[in-house]
Enzyme design. Structure first.
Site, PDB file in Angstrom:
ATOM      1  N   PRO A  40      -9.525  29.178 -25.755  1.00  0.00           N
ATOM      2  CA  PRO A  40      -8.677  30.324 -26.116  1.00  0.00           C
ATOM      3  C   PRO A  40      -7.891  30.091 -27.406  1.00  0.00           C
ATOM      4  O   PRO A  40      -7.567  31.040 -28.129  1.00  0.00           O
ATOM      5  CB  PRO A  40      -7.730  30.480 -24.921  1.00  0.00           C
ATOM      6  CG  PRO A  40      -7.925  29.295 -24.037  1.00  0.00           C
ATOM      7  CD  PRO A  40      -9.140  28.549 -24.486  1.00  0.00           C
ATOM      8  N   LYS A  98      -8.991  28.634 -30.119  1.00  0.00           N
ATOM      9  CA  LYS A  98      -9.864  29.009 -31.243  1.00  0.00           C
ATOM     10  C   LYS A  98      -9.909  30.532 -31.408  1.00  0.00           C
ATOM     11  O   LYS A  98      -9.761  31.053 -32.505  1.00  0.00           O
ATOM     12  CB  LYS A  98     -11.297  28.532 -30.967  1.00  0.00           C
ATOM     13  CG  LYS A  98     -11.561  27.057 -31.128  1.00  0.00           C
ATOM     14  CD  LYS A  98     -13.073  26.837 -30.974  1.00  0.00           C
ATOM     15  CE  LYS A  98     -13.500  25.406 -31.031  1.00  0.00           C
ATOM     16  NZ  LYS A  98     -14.954  25.254 -30.864  1.00  0.00           N
ATOM     17  N   ASP A 102     -18.303  24.799 -34.271  1.00  0.00           N
ATOM     18  CA  ASP A 102     -18.186  23.433 -33.775  1.00  0.00           C
ATOM     19  C   ASP A 102     -17.185  22.767 -34.702  1.00  0.00           C
ATOM     20  O   ASP A 102     -17.281  22.886 -35.932  1.00  0.00           O
ATOM     21  CB  ASP A 102     -19.524  22.695 -33.784  1.00  0.00           C
ATOM     22  CG  ASP A 102     -19.444  21.458 -32.890  1.00  0.00           C
ATOM     23  OD1 ASP A 102     -19.052  21.597 -31.721  1.00  0.00           O
ATOM     24  OD2 ASP A 102     -19.745  20.351 -33.356  1.00  0.00           O
ATOM     25  N   ARG A 110     -10.484  25.921 -39.791  1.00  0.00           N
ATOM     26  CA  ARG A 110     -11.051  27.131 -39.175  1.00  0.00           C
ATOM     27  C   ARG A 110     -10.775  28.361 -40.030  1.00  0.00           C
ATOM     28  O   ARG A 110     -11.616  29.244 -40.161  1.00  0.00           O
ATOM     29  CB  ARG A 110     -10.470  27.305 -37.758  1.00  0.00           C
ATOM     30  CG  ARG A 110     -11.189  28.373 -36.927  1.00  0.00           C
ATOM     31  CD  ARG A 110     -10.915  28.244 -35.438  1.00  0.00           C
ATOM     32  NE  ARG A 110     -11.458  27.017 -34.925  1.00  0.00           N
ATOM     33  CZ  ARG A 110     -10.726  25.918 -34.689  1.00  0.00           C
ATOM     34  NH1 ARG A 110      -9.420  25.929 -34.872  1.00  0.00           N
ATOM     35  NH2 ARG A 110     -11.289  24.829 -34.256  1.00  0.00           N
TER      36      ARG A 110
HETATM   37  P1  ITT Z   1     -16.256  25.774 -27.475  1.00  0.00           P
HETATM   38  O1  ITT Z   1     -17.396  24.814 -27.684  1.00  0.00           O
HETATM   39  O2  ITT Z   1     -16.395  26.604 -26.244  1.00  0.00           O
HETATM   40  O3  ITT Z   1     -15.961  26.618 -28.695  1.00  0.00           O
HETATM   41  P2  ITT Z   1     -14.604  23.376 -27.479  1.00  0.00           P
HETATM   42  O4  ITT Z   1     -13.098  23.160 -27.476  1.00  0.00           O
HETATM   43  O5  ITT Z   1     -15.425  22.535 -26.531  1.00  0.00           O
HETATM   44  O6  ITT Z   1     -14.879  24.935 -27.235  1.00  0.00           O
HETATM   45  P3  ITT Z   1     -15.786  22.007 -29.753  1.00  0.00           P
HETATM   46  O7  ITT Z   1     -16.948  21.429 -29.014  1.00  0.00           O
HETATM   47  O8  ITT Z   1     -16.009  22.571 -31.123  1.00  0.00           O
HETATM   48  O9  ITT Z   1     -15.107  23.202 -28.950  1.00  0.00           O
HETATM   49  O10 ITT Z   1     -14.650  20.886 -29.818  1.00  0.00           O
HETATM   50  C1  ITT Z   1     -13.615  21.039 -30.685  1.00  0.00           C
HETATM   51  C2  ITT Z   1     -12.498  20.068 -30.308  1.00  0.00           C
HETATM   52  O11 ITT Z   1     -11.975  19.502 -31.528  1.00  0.00           O
HETATM   53  C3  ITT Z   1     -11.340  20.807 -29.647  1.00  0.00           C
HETATM   54  O12 ITT Z   1     -11.478  20.849 -28.247  1.00  0.00           O
HETATM   55  C4  ITT Z   1     -10.151  19.969 -30.115  1.00  0.00           C
HETATM   56  O13 ITT Z   1     -10.027  18.824 -29.312  1.00  0.00           O
HETATM   57  C5  ITT Z   1     -10.575  19.548 -31.519  1.00  0.00           C
HETATM   58  N1  ITT Z   1     -10.142  20.552 -32.521  1.00  0.00           N
HETATM   59  C6  ITT Z   1     -10.947  21.394 -33.233  1.00  0.00           C
HETATM   60  N2  ITT Z   1     -10.214  22.223 -34.007  1.00  0.00           N
HETATM   61  C7  ITT Z   1      -8.935  21.906 -33.759  1.00  0.00           C
HETATM   62  C8  ITT Z   1      -7.712  22.424 -34.222  1.00  0.00           C
HETATM   63  O14 ITT Z   1      -7.656  23.452 -35.058  1.00  0.00           O
HETATM   64  N3  ITT Z   1      -6.588  21.887 -33.761  1.00  0.00           N
HETATM   65  C9  ITT Z   1      -6.615  20.861 -32.899  1.00  0.00           C
HETATM   66  N4  ITT Z   1      -7.728  20.324 -32.382  1.00  0.00           N
HETATM   67  C10 ITT Z   1      -8.885  20.841 -32.813  1.00  0.00           C
END
Ligand code: ITT
Length: 201
Positions: free
Chosen positions: A10, A12, A68, A178
């Site tokens: 959520p 993201k 990702d 992002r």
């Molecule tokens: P979806 O695959 O369903 O989109 P996810 O959280 O599993 O959700 P990812 O596999 O892309 O997504 O993992 C991204 C992880 O990287 C996320 O869970 C955070 O731990 C970290 N991360 C990515 N962007 C971030 C941000 O803007 N701020 C803090 N941590 C971030």
């Protein structure tokens, strides 16, 4: 224009909507929880973003995107990278991931890190493009702030003088990985719209 977003995170989705500023409508893919999760077997952010977007696009009525993203820490040779979400285990919480990161870094003096985000856009099983953003910072020695998600409370961003966890999502998005990737995708979509317009007379 409507874009379908496929993410179970959520944090993201909230950021994507903020950054789109209403230029495109971003809707969560309906029924995502019931769809078996996409595999993420790639070794790069690009490969995993494409894998997710291609897979979920079969369930969307129009263009769909997935991202990702993750954290690359210099002193850890780029880890946790593509396994950022599951650094401390398959169902790890943000707190557990942050704790493990601090443990692994110990008293390291080089605390340079970067957040990376790759967005993939797809339509009905066809990849339309991938868009990358990255932002440099360093890992704080303790978590600070209650905003954001994931590693935000540990990510110290020098131009703000605080961690991403200490700023409102609206501010984070002006500089974040992002935000950059989303703006690149929107620019590409705008250019595509222009190409499809009849030439001006
Ligand atoms: P979806 O695959 O369903 O989109 P996810 O959280 O599993 O959700 P990812 O596999 O892309 O997504 O993992 C991204 C992880 O990287 C996320 O869970 C955070 O731990 C970290 N991360 C990515 N962007 C971030 C941000 O803007 N701020 C803090 N941590 C971030």
């Amino acid at each position: 224009m409507t874009l379908w977003g496929a993410t179970s995170n959520p944090g993201k989705l909230r950021e994507f909507r903020l950054a789109a500023h209403g230029e495109v409508e971003i809707l969560a893919l309906p029924g995502l929880e019931e769809i078996p999760p996409a595999e993420e077997t790639g070794t790069t952010f690009e490969a995993n973003a494409a894998q997710k977007a291609l897979y979920y696009s079969a369930y969307a009525p129009g263009m769909l995107f997935a991202d990702d993203s993750g954290l690359e820490v210099e002193a850890l040779g780029g880890a946790p990278g593509v396994i950022s979400a599951r650094f401390a285990g398959p169902a790890a919480t943000d707190e557990a991931n942050n704790r493990l990161l601090l443990e692994k870094l110990g008293a390291a003096t080089d605390r340079t890190a970067r957040f990376v985000c790759v967005i993939a856009l797809a339509e009905k099983g066809r990849l339309l493009g991938t868009f990358r953003g990255a932002v440099e910072g360093r890992i704080n020695d303790q978590p600070r702030g209650g905003h954001g998600f994931g590693y935000d409370p540990l990510f110290f961003y020098a131009p703000f003088g605080c961690t991403f966890g200490e700023v409102e999502p609206e501010r984070k998005f002006t500089v974040s990985h992002r935000g950059q990737a989303l703006r690149a995708m929107l620019a590409w979509l705008r250019a595509g719209d222009r190409r499809n317009c009849p030439p001006a007379r």
